[in-house]
Design an enzyme around this catalytic site. Structure first.
Site, PDB file in Angstrom:
ATOM      1  N   ASN A   1     -92.590 -33.420 -20.483  1.00  0.00           N
ATOM      2  CA  ASN A   1     -91.749 -34.056 -21.283  1.00  0.00           C
ATOM      3  C   ASN A   1     -90.437 -33.476 -20.884  1.00  0.00           C
ATOM      4  OD1 ASN A   1     -89.964 -34.865 -23.180  1.00  0.00           O
ATOM      5  ND2 ASN A   1     -91.383 -34.263 -24.998  1.00  0.00           N
ATOM      6  N   ASP A   2     -90.103 -31.915 -20.917  1.00  0.00           N
ATOM      7  CA  ASP A   2     -88.921 -31.472 -20.610  1.00  0.00           C
ATOM      8  C   ASP A   2     -88.351 -31.656 -19.128  1.00  0.00           C
ATOM      9  OD1 ASP A   2     -88.476 -30.488 -23.277  1.00  0.00           O
ATOM     10  OD2 ASP A   2     -89.428 -28.760 -22.867  1.00  0.00           O
ATOM     11  N   VAL A   3     -89.308 -31.819 -18.456  1.00  0.00           N
ATOM     12  CA  VAL A   3     -89.194 -31.801 -16.843  1.00  0.00           C
ATOM     13  C   VAL A   3     -88.842 -33.031 -16.257  1.00  0.00           C
ATOM     14  CG1 VAL A   3     -90.349 -29.704 -16.276  1.00  0.00           C
ATOM     15  CG2 VAL A   3     -91.458 -31.755 -16.210  1.00  0.00           C
TER      16      VAL A   3
END
Length: 491
Positions: A418-420
């Protein structure tokens, strides 16, 4: 020191152990040679432990027969009782390590590493405390006065060890889910941290002039406190850097205690771990666009203004797809880039993911894997998982080597990352991940995003704009089950 002076073979053995450790680090720099690196590290540690036992177990003279002249009687022999106690302690530790290594899941590896770092830090504190309470046994005092250099080593060792211990405990609690991943921001935290650090350094300087117990134990207590204060303001998205940083701290703590114990193997090993951990932390900070100094100060990525996130915006329009849809799109593609993340690790989907890639290659599709430096919860987490599934090393690429290819890629298959992959890192200055380089998956013709549900957000607590784009198809299910269904559809 007397042991090494009397036995030059010990110095040679420690030198060989140090060479093994250097070669081990070199081997661990690549997945292809990591097994060899691990073996060399184990060989080096075995040599160091055996040498230490042989040279440092006390020797005692045999009992003098009644009526005999006992001056210099007999050749001193090893203190059997002490040797048995040491071997028993080593056996207990080895048993715990073997059981833990066999039972631990790959998803729990980051918190296990944090727990191990805490033990290294605690060991340094205990050794420093023992040396302070009984300096004569360590050969670091004359008439009860501890040597100046030993006070410096002892002060630095206990401070770094205590910081490593308490900081690693907080990292463990965050990684294990016992504490929330969001930053905990204390009022005036930077002033508080700087004040405590200044007090620690000032007391260590004073300790070189006065070895009063209150100084030593105050340094210890303040160091435990600053380790806690440095880590709690750090958010979940930055935890991989924290693990790397604590790894470096544990090495320096071991090196400092090596000087106190007059053990060159500990000095070499600690310096290698400390320096390599610091270099890795610096590399990861560059990969995340973070300041290395802000890592040391604590609270990076956690400014009060960086509070974007919260619940996912599920009321926005998005497209849902099925395993059959995903199988069709990927089988018709020329190139598919797979982006693994922590969701893949949780589902233990790496083996079936490799099976899916093999099926696609059988259809003539070119398959590559894109690894973000901080995908997962610790450095190299995704690389280890893919290596465990026997994914070919030449198919795995780092962010800087593959990011430019997404624009020419037919399908980006994101599984639990998600974040990456969040474009907010490039556009939203209020986001806690702002400035972090991300994988440009949104530039692919089609993005297939495997996610358990639309109600969750990444570890940084930030919603992902990619979910709602026209070229994105959400595959909502457990990662392993979804990939298994895709494999069946490919058949």
């Amino acid at each position: 020191m007397e042991h090494l002076a009397a036995n030059p073979w010990a110095s040679l053995a420690y030198l060989v152990a140090g060479i093994c450790f250097i070669l081990a680090l070199r081997g661990l720099s690549s997945p292809a040679t990591s097994q060899r690196g691990n073996r060399l590290g184990m060989i080096g540690m075995t040599i160091a432990v055996v040498t230490t036992l042989v040279t440092h177990v006390p020797r005692i003279a045999p009992p003098c027969p009644t009526g005999a002249i006992c001056e210099n009687y007999g050749t001193p022999v090893l203190d059997t009782l002490t040797l048995i106690e040491l071997l028993a302690a080593i056996g207990i530790g080895a048993a715990i390590g073997i059981v833990t290594a066999r039972r631990i899941a790959m998803t729990a590896m980051p918190q296990l590493v944090a727990a191990f770092h805490s033990l290294v830090g605690l060991a340094a504190v205990l050794v420093a405390g023992a040396a302070f309470l009984n300096p004569g046994a360590f050969g670091i005092a004359s008439d009860g006065v501890i040597f100046l250099q030993s006070r410096i080593e002892m002060g630095l060792g206990v401070a770094i060890g205590a910081i490593t211990f308490s900081g690693s405990v907080i990292a463990f609690l965050k990684l294990n889910g016992n504490m929330g991943g969001k930053p905990i921001l204390l009022p005036a935290r930077h002033v508080l941290n700087l004040g405590v650090l200044a007090a620690i350094l000032g007391l260590i300087a004073y300790f070189t002039q006065d070895q009063s117990p209150w100084i030593f134990w105050t340094v210890t207590a303040l160091s435990f406190a600053i380790g806690f204060l440095l880590i709690i303001p750090i958010g979940g998205a930055d935890m991989p850097v924290v693990v790397s940083m604590l790894n470096s701290y544990s090495g320096w703590a071991a090196a400092a205690m090596g000087f106190t114990l007059h053990n060159s193997a500990m000095i070499i090993t600690g310096a290698l771990v400390g320096s390599s951990g610091a270099i890795l932390s610096y590399i990861m900070c560059r990969a995340m666009n973070r300041s290395f100094l802000s890592v040391i100060a604590g609270g990076f990525g956690g400014d009060a203004g960086a509070s974007a996130g919260g619940a996912a915006a599920v009321d926005r329009p998005w497209k849902r797809g099925s395993a059959e849809d995903a199988a069709f799109l990927m089988s018709q593609a020329e190139q598919v880039i797979i982006v693994p993340g922590y969701g893949m690790a949780v589902a233990q989907a790496q083996h079936v993911l490799r099976e899916m890639a093999d099926k696609l290659k059988a259809h003539g599709v070119r398959v590559k894997y894109a690894i973000h430096p901080v995908a997962g919860r610790m450095p190299g987490h995704m690389n280890v998982l893919l290596a465990e599934a026997n994914v070919p090393y030449d198919e795995v690429f780092e962010l800087e080597d593959i990011n430019s290819e997404f624009a020419q890629t037919d399908v980006a298959f994101v599984i639990g990352a998600n974040d990456v992959t969040n474009p907010a890192a490039k556009t939203d200055k209020s986001s806690p991940i702002y400035g972090m380089p991300v994988l440009d998956v949104e530039k692919a013709k089609t993005v297939l995003f495997v996610k358990r549900s639309m109600g969750g957000v990444g570890y940084a607590g930030v919603d992902n704009e990619v979910f709602y784009r026209d070229n994105t198809m959400m595959l909502l299910a457990d990662a392993k089950k979804m990939v298994e269904e895709i494999v069946k559809s490919l058949d």
